[in-house]
Write a protein that holds these residues in place. Structure first.
Motif, short mmCIF file in Angstrom:
data_model
loop_
_atom_site.label_atom_id
_atom_site.label_comp_id
_atom_site.label_asym_id
_atom_site.label_seq_id
_atom_site.Cartn_x
_atom_site.Cartn_y
_atom_site.Cartn_z
N PHE A 291 -56.34 -8.16 -7.63
CA PHE A 291 -56.12 -7.11 -6.63
C PHE A 291 -55.95 -8.14 -5.33
O PHE A 291 -56.53 -9.26 -5.22
N GLY A 292 -55.01 -8.00 -4.39
CA GLY A 292 -54.75 -8.59 -3.17
C GLY A 292 -54.36 -7.56 -2.16
O GLY A 292 -53.95 -6.49 -2.33
N LYS A 293 -54.34 -8.01 -0.93
CA LYS A 293 -54.16 -7.03 0.21
C LYS A 293 -52.63 -7.15 0.45
O LYS A 293 -51.70 -7.94 -0.07
N GLY A 294 -52.14 -5.71 0.59
CA GLY A 294 -50.62 -5.51 0.80
C GLY A 294 -50.20 -5.52 2.10
O GLY A 294 -51.14 -6.06 3.04
N PRO A 295 -48.94 -5.46 2.34
CA PRO A 295 -48.58 -5.57 3.81
C PRO A 295 -49.07 -4.52 4.95
O PRO A 295 -49.09 -4.99 5.82
N HIS A 296 -49.60 -3.47 4.19
CA HIS A 296 -50.43 -2.52 5.25
C HIS A 296 -51.89 -2.82 5.71
O HIS A 296 -52.49 -2.01 6.30
N GLY A 297 -52.46 -3.83 4.79
CA GLY A 297 -53.64 -4.40 5.14
C GLY A 297 -54.68 -4.01 3.86
O GLY A 297 -55.62 -4.22 4.03
N PHE A 298 -54.33 -2.96 2.99
CA PHE A 298 -55.08 -2.53 2.15
C PHE A 298 -54.81 -3.12 0.68
O PHE A 298 -53.80 -3.49 0.53
N TYR A 299 -55.64 -2.85 -0.19
CA TYR A 299 -55.67 -3.48 -1.41
C TYR A 299 -54.60 -3.02 -2.30
O TYR A 299 -54.41 -1.64 -2.34
N CYS A 300 -54.00 -3.84 -3.18
CA CYS A 300 -52.86 -3.36 -4.15
C CYS A 300 -53.21 -4.07 -5.43
O CYS A 300 -53.97 -4.99 -5.41
N ILE A 301 -52.39 -3.74 -6.26
CA ILE A 301 -52.82 -4.33 -7.56
C ILE A 301 -51.52 -5.34 -8.00
O ILE A 301 -50.47 -4.93 -7.89
N ARG A 302 -51.98 -6.74 -8.70
CA ARG A 302 -50.73 -7.29 -9.13
C ARG A 302 -51.04 -7.06 -10.78
O ARG A 302 -52.01 -7.51 -11.53
N PRO A 303 -50.09 -6.12 -11.40
CA PRO A 303 -50.51 -5.70 -12.76
C PRO A 303 -50.37 -6.72 -13.66
O PRO A 303 -49.54 -7.78 -13.70
N PRO A 304 -51.38 -6.75 -14.44
CA PRO A 304 -51.39 -7.96 -15.51
C PRO A 304 -50.57 -7.50 -16.59
O PRO A 304 -50.18 -6.29 -17.16
N LYS A 305 -49.66 -8.49 -17.19
CA LYS A 305 -48.48 -8.13 -18.19
C LYS A 305 -48.89 -9.67 -19.19
O LYS A 305 -49.46 -10.45 -18.97
N VAL A 306 -48.30 -9.28 -20.32
CA VAL A 306 -48.07 -10.25 -21.17
C VAL A 306 -46.70 -10.96 -21.49
O VAL A 306 -45.58 -10.23 -21.58
N VAL A 307 -46.56 -12.11 -21.48
CA VAL A 307 -45.28 -12.99 -21.46
C VAL A 307 -45.51 -13.97 -22.47
O VAL A 307 -46.67 -14.54 -22.84
N ASN A 308 -44.25 -14.81 -22.77
CA ASN A 308 -44.17 -15.75 -23.57
C ASN A 308 -44.21 -17.04 -22.60
O ASN A 308 -43.34 -16.99 -21.75
N VAL A 309 -45.11 -17.98 -22.70
CA VAL A 309 -45.10 -19.21 -21.94
C VAL A 309 -45.03 -20.34 -22.87
O VAL A 309 -46.05 -20.83 -23.54
N ASP A 310 -43.90 -21.13 -22.94
CA ASP A 310 -43.72 -22.26 -23.58
C ASP A 310 -44.39 -22.05 -25.30
O ASP A 310 -44.87 -22.61 -25.86
N GLY A 311 -43.55 -20.60 -25.64
CA GLY A 311 -43.73 -20.37 -26.96
C GLY A 311 -45.24 -19.45 -27.23
O GLY A 311 -45.37 -19.22 -28.54
N SER A 312 -46.30 -19.59 -26.36
CA SER A 312 -47.43 -19.01 -26.47
C SER A 312 -47.53 -17.71 -25.55
O SER A 312 -46.88 -17.66 -24.53
N ARG A 313 -48.14 -16.75 -25.90
CA ARG A 313 -48.52 -15.58 -25.18
C ARG A 313 -49.46 -15.80 -24.28
O ARG A 313 -50.43 -16.63 -24.31
N ALA A 314 -49.17 -15.28 -23.00
CA ALA A 314 -50.25 -15.53 -21.80
C ALA A 314 -50.32 -14.14 -21.09
O ALA A 314 -49.38 -13.67 -20.92
N VAL A 315 -51.35 -13.72 -20.56
CA VAL A 315 -51.63 -12.83 -19.55
C VAL A 315 -51.12 -13.39 -18.19
O VAL A 315 -51.92 -14.34 -17.58
#
Length: 370
Positions: A291-315
């Motif tokens: 979670f982090g503050k959004g442009p209006h000053g209230f909390y928003c979420i940075r959604p977690p996702k899974v990606v491949n990073v250098d051949g390995s999966r990471a959140v």
């Protein structure tokens, strides 16, 4: 600061391409996108982040195996979790955040209203509103009217249909809730445009006080549903939380109900959702760190996702996902155009104080309401 990872172009890096699993919700897909900046939590983030990554990847693997099983069958089923209210206390934000957890699935309709206004349509109607869910899903719905609208026997109705469901209740400051409801009713044209909060509310306070004065709990509840739950009077009676919670406790074991402080949902949503996941009994895949503050000053979420990073999966975390300012939080953003006077706020605080104290004793906890 987290490290930055710019998603790889699949066409240039076919070696890391991973086929998407059909039917799994968006969060559970492995994303490899071009021109996308991801934030990867540092490895020094501690056991909490490492455990989240482990559980996230385990869930994806188990879901993938389930999808490939010949016995796999999605079906509509009754909800495991129901947010029953309270109106104007953040139920929309609750659903918006929880939709980012890959184990949860919600109906397309925002609020089913089954136990309040669609009861006559039968349980099959309610079931048909639910999403097609796999066994690994938690089916959830939110309808804030369940808490205090409809008939007095809504808790009994819910108990008869989903006796083992877990319930979530968001209780926010009654004064703030009343003001927010007033603004909402004007927008919905239930109250005439141009109505003044300071002129409108004192009369409702007086009527409600007279009707409930020296009444036993059972009689007070009957009066609320007979005289105070319809029309503008509901703006106050909705926030008489003590009586409504008492109704729900008479039908459900307290261990089945999770209470959220609506003010804490605003100031520390990450903590709230970590505790909620513990209560429901699912892996904590949404963390305070998301979670982090959004442009209006209230909390928003940075959604977690899974990606491949250098051949390995990471959140990793996507960019902030915020509710539109025009859609929610009108009174908190200070743009309602109906600012109440200090005198009216004081009257409301005095009116709600004894009922709040009864609620605190009933729940065995206090809320930081002024």
């Amino acid at each position: 600061m987290g490290l930055l990872y710019r998603g790889l172009n699949v066409s240039k890096c076919a070696r890391i391409a991973v086929p998407l699993i059909a039917g799994i919700v968006a969060l559970s897909a492995i994303h490899v996108l071009s021109n996308q900046t991801w934030t990867i939590p540092e490895q020094g983030g501690g056991d909490k982040l490492r455990l989240r990554q482990q559980q996230f990847l385990e869930f994806l693997d188990n879901a993938a195996a389930a999808e490939e099983s010949p016995t796999m069958k999605r079906k509509k089923r009754l909800p495991d979790v129901i947010n029953i209210g309270v109106e104007k206390c953040g139920t929309g934000f609750w659903r918006d955040i929880l939709e980012h957890h890959p184990m949860f699935t919600f109906p397309k309709v925002m609020e089913s209203q089954f136990f309040t206004y669609n009861w006559h349509k039968g349980v099959k109607y309610y079931t048909d509103q639910m999403p097609d869910a796999a066994q690994y899903h938690k089916v959830a719905e939110k309808t804030p009217s369940y808490f205090n609208f409809g008939s007095n026997d809504v808790p009994e109705r819910v108990k008869s249909v989903v006796p083992n469901a877990l319930l979530v209740v968001i209780l926010c400051d009654p004064v703030n809730r009343t003001y927010s409801d007033f603004v909402h009713e004007i927008i919905m044209k239930s109250i005439p445009q141009g109505s003044d909060f300071d002129s409108y509310i004192p009369g409702i306070i007086s009527t409600t006080t007279k009707l409930l004065e020296a009444k036993e709990d059972k009689d007070a509840i009957n009066i609320i549903f007979k005289h105070l739950s319809g029309g503008p009077r509901h703006m106050l009676s909705t926030a008489l939380y003590y009586y409504h919670v008492l109704r729900w406790f008479r039908s459900f074991d307290r261990k089945q109900i999770f209470f959220i402080d609506g003010e804490e949902l605003v100031t520390d949503p990450g903590k709230v959702f970590e505790e909620l996941q513990d209560f429901i009994g699912v892996p904590k895949l949404l963390l305070k760190e998301d979670f982090g503050k959004g442009p209006h000053g209230f909390y928003c979420i940075r959604p977690p996702k899974v990606v491949n990073v250098d051949g390995s999966r990471a959140v990793v975390n996507e960019k902030l996902d915020c509710l539109p300012q025009h859609a929610k939080g009108r009174t908190r953003f200070g743009n309602s155009g109906h600012e109440p006077s200090a005198e009216t706020i004081s009257q409301l605080r005095q009116f709600f104080r004894p009922y709040n104290e009864k609620l605190y004793r009933l729940l065995g906890r206090r809320f930081d309401w002024q």
